[in-house]
Design an enzyme around this catalytic site. Structure first.
Site, mmCIF file in Angstrom:
data_model
loop_
_atom_site.group_PDB
_atom_site.id
_atom_site.type_symbol
_atom_site.label_atom_id
_atom_site.label_comp_id
_atom_site.label_asym_id
_atom_site.label_seq_id
_atom_site.Cartn_x
_atom_site.Cartn_y
_atom_site.Cartn_z
ATOM 1 C CG HIS A 85 24.473 1.726 23.397
ATOM 2 N ND1 HIS A 85 24.522 0.844 22.351
ATOM 3 C CD2 HIS A 85 25.476 1.367 24.241
ATOM 4 C CE1 HIS A 85 25.518 -0.017 22.549
ATOM 5 N NE2 HIS A 85 26.118 0.282 23.670
ATOM 6 C CG ASP A 110 25.583 -0.004 27.565
ATOM 7 O OD1 ASP A 110 24.848 0.995 27.713
ATOM 8 O OD2 ASP A 110 25.427 -0.809 26.639
ATOM 9 C CD GLU A 111 28.995 -2.019 24.427
ATOM 10 O OE1 GLU A 111 29.629 -3.035 24.167
ATOM 11 O OE2 GLU A 111 27.929 -1.739 23.861
ATOM 12 C CB VAL A 112 30.477 5.801 27.648
ATOM 13 C CG1 VAL A 112 30.525 7.281 27.324
ATOM 14 C CG2 VAL A 112 29.135 5.434 28.250
#
Ligand code: TNX
Length: 575
Positions: free
Chosen positions: A285, A351-353
């Site tokens: 992100h 998050d969301e790596v």
């Protein structure tokens, strides 16, 4: 945060010399004949720990009403003044504030004192209203502020109006003793995907304050935008602030907070006893940062500014040869975030790596934490940081849904659950923001034109009817991972990936984007008050039926405040 001894005492608070009666179970209130049970007329959100209606006549306010504060009571005068301003606007009465105000009084006196019972903690308070006297006592100015919010909700909805109304201004005769269940009650604004100008952030803070939230989490950076001024890296706002979700460079902006803007937000929040928790998301992100700072990319070249809607985009480069440059970047951005904000917590995202090794992720988390430790800050992060070594006092934000929960205690526990276990084993605490309960961008129902539904539809009952302990336990409750003491609190997360009309498809025109406050009002109300109650109120005083009755009454306040809430068809709203 400067916090009192664990607020889990809510259900067992000492209430001084007065014998308080626990609020009757909500079902009784709903069943009682109109007017027969004075408690049935109260519609407080969040529900206080102890409320008793004395049955005496209400305290009538009038032209002679005064607010009395003692000059030695730290902060009481400013809380009193804030409350007086609200009353002045709505009632047209003069409402003087001061030590001697009571002497001159020919009407009701509202007295504020910080010499209340310390056992109620920093945010606890008591209210006694009878005859011509209302006494609000707390141990700190913060407690007085929370109590003043309750007084506000004891008054007719017209108290929220900026114009004077000629209604019967009275406070019911009550004894209240109240303190929060959890220390952290946050609401997040995704200013990264969609920029909220300062006035819109202030409006959101007003709404948070009415429901006793105490932490504003600003998601300041994402793929689609960078909003924080960083002196050492002017490119972050020169380039990174040129986009938002759906808005390419050149379509408006730049969208960022100057240092003065940010300080204005911090000050306004502090005036409402709300701390600002900044988030700099990474290593994923982070396309806005990658577009601004070539050195944090593996090839040393800036990426193009991103304004699309995908997730799982390339991360900040974490190969060993780039680490000195990435460390310098982290040093600059976290130092600035720490110094501009008021909380002792800074959120590092995580998050969301996609496609990093655990070693790389560990390096990122540990380096961020080191920089923040130098600034005296605690680390907060999305629950993926739980897989990495965490310094003492860290907070993991648990955003898992019912599917993750269902895997707890089974042989196939999901990685998210292992992250939770690992964080808890390291002494971290949990802020619960389950996506299928507290993500305000999830649609209430399929007819809603904004937002997403990847975690399911979240109607009012779903957003209300959960407990932080239950979302860290197996579905049947037999395996419970976090203790009450390990829960720091709750958070409502207002993402803005799809803050436009017709969000089941990608937008084809900028005209589909609605003003941010219209979006925020719609997705937050009625659900933000529901999550506030999850965080504040003891389980013993909570029930959805009674909450629904109270929220219908609260909506009259929203009408006065001009809040464009969603009239969810399953809620029996009044005209
Ligand atoms: C997941 S949950 C995200 C966000 C999105 C959100 C949309 C989490 C930590 N990451 O990037 O905005 O879903 O609902």
């Amino acid at each position: 945060m400067s916090r009192s001894p664990r607020a889990a005492l809510a259900a067992t608070v000492a209430v001084g010399a007065l014998a308080f009666v626990a609020a009757p179970l909500p079902a009784n209130a709903a069943d009682s004949a109109a007017g027969a049970d004075p408690l049935a007329d109260l519609a407080l959100v969040p529900q206080p720990s102890h409320v008793a209606a004395t049955g005496a006549d209400p305290v009538e306010l009038g032209a002679g009403t005064v607010i009395k504060v003692h000059p030695l009571d730290d902060g009481a005068a400013s809380v009193g003044e804030g409350f007086a301003e609200l009353l002045r606007d709505a009632t047209g009465y003069a409402v003087p504030v001061g030590q001697r105000a009571a002497g001159a009084s020919r009407g009701a006196t509202i007295e504020l004192s910080t010499r209340g019972d310390a056992a109620l903690g920093d945010e606890g308070y008591t209210i006694q209203a009878e005859g011509t006297h209302v006494s609000l006592e707390a141990h700190t100015a913060e407690g007085l502020f929370r109590g003043a919010t309750t007084l506000r909700q004891l008054l007719p909805p017209e108290v929220e109006s900026a114009e004077a109304s000629d209604v019967a201004w009275a406070i019911p005769s009550v004894d209240i003793s109240d303190a929060p269940r959890y220390d952290y009650r946050g609401a997040m604004l995704d200013v990264g995907r969609r920029f909220y100008p300062v006035d819109d952030v202030k409006r959101f803070i007003d709404h948070m304050a009415l429901y006793k939230y105490n932490a504003l989490h600003l998601h300041l950076t994402d793929d689609q935008g960078w909003r924080l001024t960083v002196d050492a890296r002017p490119e972050l706002t020169q380039v990174g602030a040129s986009t938002q979700s759906g808005w390419k460079p050149g379509t408006g902006g730049p969208w960022f907070y100057t240092k003065a803007d940010y300080q204005e937000i911090v000050k306004y929040a502090a005036d409402h006893f709300i701390e600002v928790v900044p988030e700099i998301d990474g290593p994923s992100h982070a396309m806005a940062a990658k577009a601004s700072i070539p050195e944090i990319n593996c090839d040393g070249k800036a990426v193009a500014p991103y304004s699309g809607f995908d997730v799982g985009l390339p991360t900040i480069c974490l190969t060993p040869e780039k680490r000195a440059e990435v460390r310098a970047y982290l040093q600059d951005v976290f130092t600035e975030a720490a110094q501009q904000s008021s909380s002792d917590i800074v959120h590092i995202g995580g998050d969301e790596v996609p496609s990093t090794t655990q070693e790389q992720m560990d390096w990122y988390v540990e380096t961020s934490a080191e920089v923040l430790a130098e600034q005296g800050k605690r680390v907060m992060g999305w629950h993926q940081i739980g897989a990495s070594p965490l310094p003492e006092g860290s907070i993991m934000q648990w955003w898992a849904d019912a599917g993750d929960q269902a895997s707890i205690g089974t042989p196939n526990e999901r990685p998210d659950v292992r992250e939770l276990r690992n964080a808890l084993a390291q002494g971290a605490t949990v802020v619960a923001s389950p996506a299928d309960r507290s993500y305000l961008d999830m649609k209430y129902d399929a007819s809603v034109p904004y937002g997403l539904s990847w975690a399911g539809l979240v109607d009012l009952e779903r957003s209300y009817d959960w407990d932080p302990i239950s979302v860290t336990s197996s579905t049947d409750g037999s395996v419970s991972l976090a203790t009450e003491e390990q829960i720091e609190g709750v958070e409502a997360a207002l993402w803005a990936d799809r803050a436009y009309y017709g969000s089941t498809k990608l937008p084809t025109s900028l005209d589909q984007f609605i003003p941010v406050s219209q979006y925020a009002d719609f997705v937050s109300f009625p659900r933000m008050p529901a999550i506030a109650e999850v965080g504040w109120s003891a389980p013993e005083v909570r029930s959805f039926d009674d909450f629904e009755r109270r929220i219908v009454q609260q909506a009259h306040r929203w009408d006065e405040m001009g809040i464009g809430y969603y009239k969810a068809p399953d809620v029996p709203w009044e005209e």
